[in-house]
Scaffold this motif. Structure first.
Motif, PDB file in Angstrom:
ATOM      1  N   PRO A   1      -2.960   2.490  -7.766  1.00 26.32           N
ATOM      2  CA  PRO A   1      -1.944   1.441  -7.961  1.00 26.32           C
ATOM      3  C   PRO A   1      -0.916   1.443  -6.842  1.00 26.32           C
ATOM      4  CG  PRO A   1      -1.550   3.288  -9.444  1.00 26.32           C
ATOM      5  CD  PRO A   1      -2.859   3.567  -8.765  1.00 26.32           C
ATOM      6  N   PRO A   2      -0.302   0.304  -6.567  1.00 25.02           N
ATOM      7  CA  PRO A   2       0.707   0.229  -5.495  1.00 25.02           C
ATOM      8  C   PRO A   2       2.004   0.895  -5.903  1.00 25.02           C
ATOM      9  CG  PRO A   2       0.571  -1.864  -6.638  1.00 25.02           C
ATOM     10  CD  PRO A   2      -0.532  -1.010  -7.204  1.00 25.02           C
ATOM     11  N   GLY A   3       2.795   1.286  -4.894  1.00 27.17           N
ATOM     12  CA  GLY A   3       4.133   1.793  -5.157  1.00 27.17           C
ATOM     13  C   GLY A   3       5.102   0.642  -5.292  1.00 27.17           C
ATOM     14  N   ASP A   4       6.382   0.951  -5.219  1.00 23.38           N
ATOM     15  CA  ASP A   4       7.407  -0.084  -5.371  1.00 23.38           C
ATOM     16  C   ASP A   4       7.421  -1.049  -4.197  1.00 23.38           C
ATOM     17  OD1 ASP A   4       8.190   0.973  -7.796  1.00 23.38           O
ATOM     18  OD2 ASP A   4       9.773   2.204  -6.928  1.00 23.38           O
ATOM     19  N   SER A   5       7.084  -0.549  -3.004  1.00 26.99           N
ATOM     20  CA  SER A   5       7.084  -1.424  -1.828  1.00 26.99           C
ATOM     21  C   SER A   5       6.041  -1.007  -0.794  1.00 26.99           C
ATOM     22  CB  SER A   5       8.469  -1.425  -1.168  1.00 26.99           C
ATOM     23  OG  SER A   5       8.800  -0.113  -0.734  1.00 26.99           O
ATOM     24  N   THR A   6       5.183  -0.070  -1.157  1.00 25.67           N
ATOM     25  CA  THR A   6       4.191   0.435  -0.211  1.00 25.67           C
ATOM     26  C   THR A   6       2.819   0.527  -0.845  1.00 25.67           C
ATOM     27  OG1 THR A   6       4.690   2.737  -0.793  1.00 25.67           O
ATOM     28  CG2 THR A   6       5.889   1.794   1.079  1.00 25.67           C
ATOM     29  N   ILE A   7       1.809   0.556   0.032  1.00 26.03           N
ATOM     30  CA  ILE A   7       0.419   0.635  -0.393  1.00 26.03           C
ATOM     31  C   ILE A   7      -0.256   1.782   0.361  1.00 26.03           C
ATOM     32  CG2 ILE A   7      -1.809  -0.588  -0.464  1.00 26.03           C
ATOM     33  CD1 ILE A   7       0.230  -1.901  -2.238  1.00 26.03           C
ATOM     34  N   VAL A   8      -1.002   2.623  -0.338  1.00 17.76           N
ATOM     35  CA  VAL A   8      -1.789   3.662   0.326  1.00 17.76           C
ATOM     36  C   VAL A   8      -2.897   2.992   1.134  1.00 17.76           C
ATOM     37  CG1 VAL A   8      -3.364   5.610  -0.018  1.00 17.76           C
ATOM     38  CG2 VAL A   8      -1.327   5.395  -1.445  1.00 17.76           C
ATOM     39  N   PRO A   9      -3.054   3.324   2.422  1.00  8.90           N
ATOM     40  CA  PRO A   9      -4.090   2.681   3.255  1.00  8.90           C
ATOM     41  C   PRO A   9      -5.478   3.227   2.944  1.00  8.90           C
ATOM     42  CG  PRO A   9      -2.967   4.367   4.512  1.00  8.90           C
ATOM     43  CD  PRO A   9      -2.260   4.289   3.193  1.00  8.90           C
ATOM     44  N   VAL A  10      -6.061   2.763   1.858  1.00 10.29           N
ATOM     45  CA  VAL A  10      -7.336   3.287   1.392  1.00 10.29           C
ATOM     46  C   VAL A  10      -8.455   2.269   1.605  1.00 10.29           C
ATOM     47  CG1 VAL A  10      -6.811   2.518  -0.969  1.00 10.29           C
ATOM     48  CG2 VAL A  10      -8.582   4.243  -0.602  1.00 10.29           C
ATOM     49  N   LYS A  11      -9.588   2.758   2.076  1.00  7.40           N
ATOM     50  CA  LYS A  11     -10.785   1.939   2.192  1.00  7.40           C
ATOM     51  C   LYS A  11     -11.754   2.410   1.120  1.00  7.40           C
ATOM     52  CE  LYS A  11     -14.632   0.747   5.256  1.00  7.40           C
ATOM     53  NZ  LYS A  11     -15.262   1.005   6.586  1.00  7.40           N
ATOM     54  N   TYR A  12     -11.993   1.566   0.142  1.00  4.68           N
ATOM     55  CA  TYR A  12     -12.884   1.931  -0.954  1.00  4.68           C
ATOM     56  C   TYR A  12     -14.342   1.795  -0.527  1.00  4.68           C
ATOM     57  CZ  TYR A  12      -8.732   1.702  -3.916  1.00  4.68           C
ATOM     58  OH  TYR A  12      -7.490   1.917  -4.459  1.00  4.68           O
TER      59      TYR A  12
ATOM     60  N   LYS B   1       5.548 -11.179  -4.091  1.00  6.83           N
ATOM     61  CA  LYS B   1       6.307  -9.948  -3.841  1.00  6.83           C
ATOM     62  C   LYS B   1       5.563  -9.031  -2.870  1.00  6.83           C
ATOM     63  CE  LYS B   1       4.438  -7.475  -7.866  1.00  6.83           C
ATOM     64  NZ  LYS B   1       4.764  -6.876  -9.178  1.00  6.83           N
ATOM     65  N   TYR B   2       4.231  -9.142  -2.833  1.00 10.54           N
ATOM     66  CA  TYR B   2       3.447  -8.267  -1.956  1.00 10.54           C
ATOM     67  C   TYR B   2       3.537  -8.667  -0.482  1.00 10.54           C
ATOM     68  CZ  TYR B   2       1.508  -6.559  -6.337  1.00 10.54           C
ATOM     69  OH  TYR B   2       1.362  -6.012  -7.594  1.00 10.54           O
ATOM     70  N   ASP B   3       4.120  -9.816  -0.210  1.00 10.58           N
ATOM     71  CA  ASP B   3       4.299 -10.233   1.182  1.00 10.58           C
ATOM     72  C   ASP B   3       5.268  -9.303   1.914  1.00 10.58           C
ATOM     73  OD1 ASP B   3       2.598 -12.350   0.740  1.00 10.58           O
ATOM     74  OD2 ASP B   3       4.206 -13.805   0.402  1.00 10.58           O
ATOM     75  N   LYS B   4       6.083  -8.582   1.165  1.00 11.64           N
ATOM     76  CA  LYS B   4       7.065  -7.675   1.765  1.00 11.64           C
ATOM     77  C   LYS B   4       6.608  -6.216   1.728  1.00 11.64           C
ATOM     78  CE  LYS B   4      10.963 -10.701   0.615  1.00 11.64           C
ATOM     79  NZ  LYS B   4      12.271 -10.823  -0.095  1.00 11.64           N
ATOM     80  N   TYR B   5       5.422  -5.962   1.219  1.00 15.04           N
ATOM     81  CA  TYR B   5       4.913  -4.591   1.136  1.00 15.04           C
ATOM     82  C   TYR B   5       4.418  -4.121   2.501  1.00 15.04           C
ATOM     83  CZ  TYR B   5       5.057  -3.776  -3.928  1.00 15.04           C
ATOM     84  OH  TYR B   5       5.469  -3.548  -5.220  1.00 15.04           O
ATOM     85  N   SER B   6       4.409  -2.811   2.671  1.00 17.66           N
ATOM     86  CA  SER B   6       3.899  -2.213   3.908  1.00 17.66           C
ATOM     87  C   SER B   6       2.945  -1.081   3.574  1.00 17.66           C
ATOM     88  CB  SER B   6       5.059  -1.683   4.765  1.00 17.66           C
ATOM     89  OG  SER B   6       5.783  -0.691   4.064  1.00 17.66           O
ATOM     90  N   LEU B   7       2.214  -0.612   4.573  1.00 15.04           N
ATOM     91  CA  LEU B   7       1.307   0.507   4.392  1.00 15.04           C
ATOM     92  C   LEU B   7       2.099   1.808   4.362  1.00 15.04           C
ATOM     93  CD1 LEU B   7      -1.520  -0.636   6.797  1.00 15.04           C
ATOM     94  CD2 LEU B   7      -1.725  -0.429   4.320  1.00 15.04           C
ATOM     95  N   ARG B   8       1.734   2.663   3.449  1.00 13.96           N
ATOM     96  CA  ARG B   8       2.438   3.926   3.250  1.00 13.96           C
ATOM     97  C   ARG B   8       1.967   4.984   4.240  1.00 13.96           C
ATOM     98  NH1 ARG B   8       1.667   6.149  -2.673  1.00 13.96           N
ATOM     99  NH2 ARG B   8       2.290   3.980  -3.018  1.00 13.96           N
TER     100      ARG B   8
END
Length: 254
Positions: free
Chosen positions: A14-25, A228-235
């Motif tokens: 799952p995503p964080g509050d403003s970041t995403i884990v850079p994972v390739k499934y 809201k995800y337009d402001k997210y970044s990679l963690r």
């Protein structure tokens, strides 16, 4: 970049509050039998890292082009590797103008990509997504393509959809299609000026043969609150080697 085998939707991070884990499934989860609301939530979570990874690389390419442009404007020497890179970009994006190239590379917001992915793949349930990683319903007109036959016929002829090696490749090809097709020139112009995903929708009306395509995509964006995800970044992610990957500065592929 973290690689993770996916056996079910429970494997999705799952995503964080403003970041995403850079994972390739590795693999595609089965979204078909999920409760509709759960399916939407998990599909968005599945798509987010890949979209952000592709966008990051596009922005890196754009910064590289602007770096070369700036050196030329100052009369500074251009390294051979930079010349090779620029010519490769010209060829890839089918232009010989730096200004046009920049507009073609510049990516549009995450929310618009996810809305189109949801619409074209039926929230991850389409056969073309499950069997061929084709998230955006991209057709194939070349028999040399890796592709899947549709049950749909047009003027008596079978329609084929492209098959990709990975869903990240599908996202990259989608961005490239939007970048090169002449019909999307107005879209690219507005995108370059910083238009939001909702503002860009009218310029995608011919992306699909679905009636009211822009309205349908807009409903997905609004009803699921995905702007809201337009402001997210990679963690930042600590690789097993112990090397800290500074994702915001430079994405490393492992």
């Amino acid at each position: 970049m973290l690689e993770k085998n996916i056996t079910s939707v429970d494997s999705i991070i799952p995503p964080g509050d403003s970041t995403i884990v850079p994972v390739k499934y590795q693999g595609v989860p089965d979204f078909t039998d999920l409760d509709p609301q759960v399916r939407k939530e998990k599909f968005i979570q599945f798509m987010l890292p890949a979209v952000l990874i592709v966008r990051h690389q596009l922005l890196e390419d754009l910064r590289h082009v602007e770096y070369i442009e700036d050196r030329k404007a100052k009369g500074d020497p251009i390294a051979p590797a930079d010349t090779v890179f620029l010519h490769r970009m010209f060829s890839k994006y089918r232009t010989d103008s730096v200004n046009v190239l920049k507009r073609r590379i510049y990516p549009h917001p995450v929310s618009l990509v996810i809305a189109q992915a949801a619409l074209e793949s039926g929230w991850g349930t389409s056969r073309f997504f499950r069997k061929g990683n084709n998230i955006f319903g991209v057709w194939s007109f070349n028999s040399d393509d890796s592709r899947i036959a549709s049950k749909y016929k047009r003027n008596g002829r079978t329609v084929y959809l492209k098959s990709y090696d990975s869903y990240i490749q599908s996202i990259s090809n989608y961005y490239l299609t939007i970048a090169r097709v002449p019909y999307y020139k107005k879209f690219r112009k507005e995108r370059w000026k910083g238009a939001s995903s909702l503002d860009l929708l009218p310029y995608l009306s011919r992306y699909s043969e679905k009636s009211q395509y822009a309205q349908l995509a807009g409903s997905i964006i609004r009803e699921n609150g995905i702007q809201k995800y337009d402001k997210y970044s990679l963690r930042e992610y600590e690789h097993k080697s112990g090397i800290m990957l500074l994702i915001q500065d430079k994405l490393k592929f492992w």
